[in-house]
Design a protein around this motif. Sequence first.
Motif, PDB file in Angstrom:
ATOM      1  N   ILE A 153      72.273  35.678  52.861  1.00  0.00           N
ATOM      2  CA  ILE A 153      73.723  35.504  52.680  1.00  0.00           C
ATOM      3  C   ILE A 153      74.338  34.901  53.940  1.00  0.00           C
ATOM      4  O   ILE A 153      75.169  33.992  53.867  1.00  0.00           O
TER       5      ILE A 153
ATOM      6  N   ASP B 231      76.313  31.425  53.807  1.00  0.00           N
ATOM      7  CA  ASP B 231      77.731  31.432  54.172  1.00  0.00           C
ATOM      8  C   ASP B 231      78.092  30.273  55.107  1.00  0.00           C
ATOM      9  O   ASP B 231      79.249  29.890  55.191  1.00  0.00           O
TER      10      ASP B 231
ATOM     11  N   ASP C  24      82.966  28.091  44.505  1.00  0.00           N
ATOM     12  CA  ASP C  24      82.602  28.768  45.758  1.00  0.00           C
ATOM     13  C   ASP C  24      81.107  29.109  45.743  1.00  0.00           C
ATOM     14  O   ASP C  24      80.723  30.240  45.442  1.00  0.00           O
TER      15      ASP C  24
ATOM     16  N   ALA D  97      78.812  29.581  48.078  1.00  0.00           N
ATOM     17  CA  ALA D  97      78.396  30.682  48.956  1.00  0.00           C
ATOM     18  C   ALA D  97      78.871  32.014  48.395  1.00  0.00           C
ATOM     19  O   ALA D  97      78.154  33.020  48.446  1.00  0.00           O
ATOM     20  N   GLY D  98      80.082  32.026  47.829  1.00  0.00           N
ATOM     21  CA  GLY D  98      80.608  33.249  47.221  1.00  0.00           C
ATOM     22  C   GLY D  98      79.774  33.679  46.029  1.00  0.00           C
ATOM     23  O   GLY D  98      79.522  34.871  45.836  1.00  0.00           O
TER      24      GLY D  98
ATOM     25  N   ARG E 256      76.647  35.211  47.395  1.00  0.00           N
ATOM     26  CA  ARG E 256      76.957  36.513  47.993  1.00  0.00           C
ATOM     27  C   ARG E 256      77.218  37.574  46.916  1.00  0.00           C
ATOM     28  O   ARG E 256      76.669  38.672  46.975  1.00  0.00           O
ATOM     29  N   ARG E 257      78.053  37.240  45.924  1.00  0.00           N
ATOM     30  CA  ARG E 257      78.388  38.207  44.867  1.00  0.00           C
ATOM     31  C   ARG E 257      77.155  38.623  44.071  1.00  0.00           C
ATOM     32  O   ARG E 257      76.941  39.812  43.823  1.00  0.00           O
TER      33      ARG E 257
ATOM     34  N   THR F  35      74.836  40.720  46.265  1.00  0.00           N
ATOM     35  CA  THR F  35      75.349  42.083  46.428  1.00  0.00           C
ATOM     36  C   THR F  35      75.115  42.894  45.162  1.00  0.00           C
ATOM     37  O   THR F  35      74.711  44.061  45.220  1.00  0.00           O
TER      38      THR F  35
END
Length: 192
Positions: free
Chosen positions: A5, A9, A63, A65-66, A69-70, A73
Amino acid sequence: MELAIGVVDGLRPDQLDLPTPCAGWTLRRLLEHCVGQHRGFAAAARGAGPDPALFADAPLGADPAGAFRRTGTDLTEAFREAADADRALWLPEIRDGGPFPFAQAVGFHLLDTLVHGWDVAAVLGTRAGLVATVDAHDALATTLLAVTEAVPDTPEARAPGRVFAPGLEPGGGEGRFAHALALLGRDPAWKP
């Protein structure tokens, strides 16, 4: 997952069409694959059966990278749930699909996450930090290398179009992460 991540990012949207160490894949295609794998492994960790559609590449949206990441996670949380339940995972893209013991399934994803994290870092010019961090973490580097060494390196398993290319001779003294990359057919010195 935190290491990958951190790498992703650092990605800018104008870099999504750059080539990666994955032959024929741009950063966009690589991240779509990663997000799809996160979703598929999370579904498997929550008890889904051997459905290949769950592992399909996923659109990144506005997004990238988002999205990484989401889904990363969410996958981490799904792995926690599966660990608590001692759940085996069905992984239709690996050998006969399983079910695989939880620890082995996590090992498969660890390899995928770190190697693709390195792919992104190699494109972005930030691989040295990722490699140093993994090599400095004894348990992580040892596990990565053990999982890598278990990947079959036969002509059938490493034919064109397969997940990994034929293994390369690891360079001396380059560290365990570089050794793992070479065993999977990646040149640790790859440059865009």
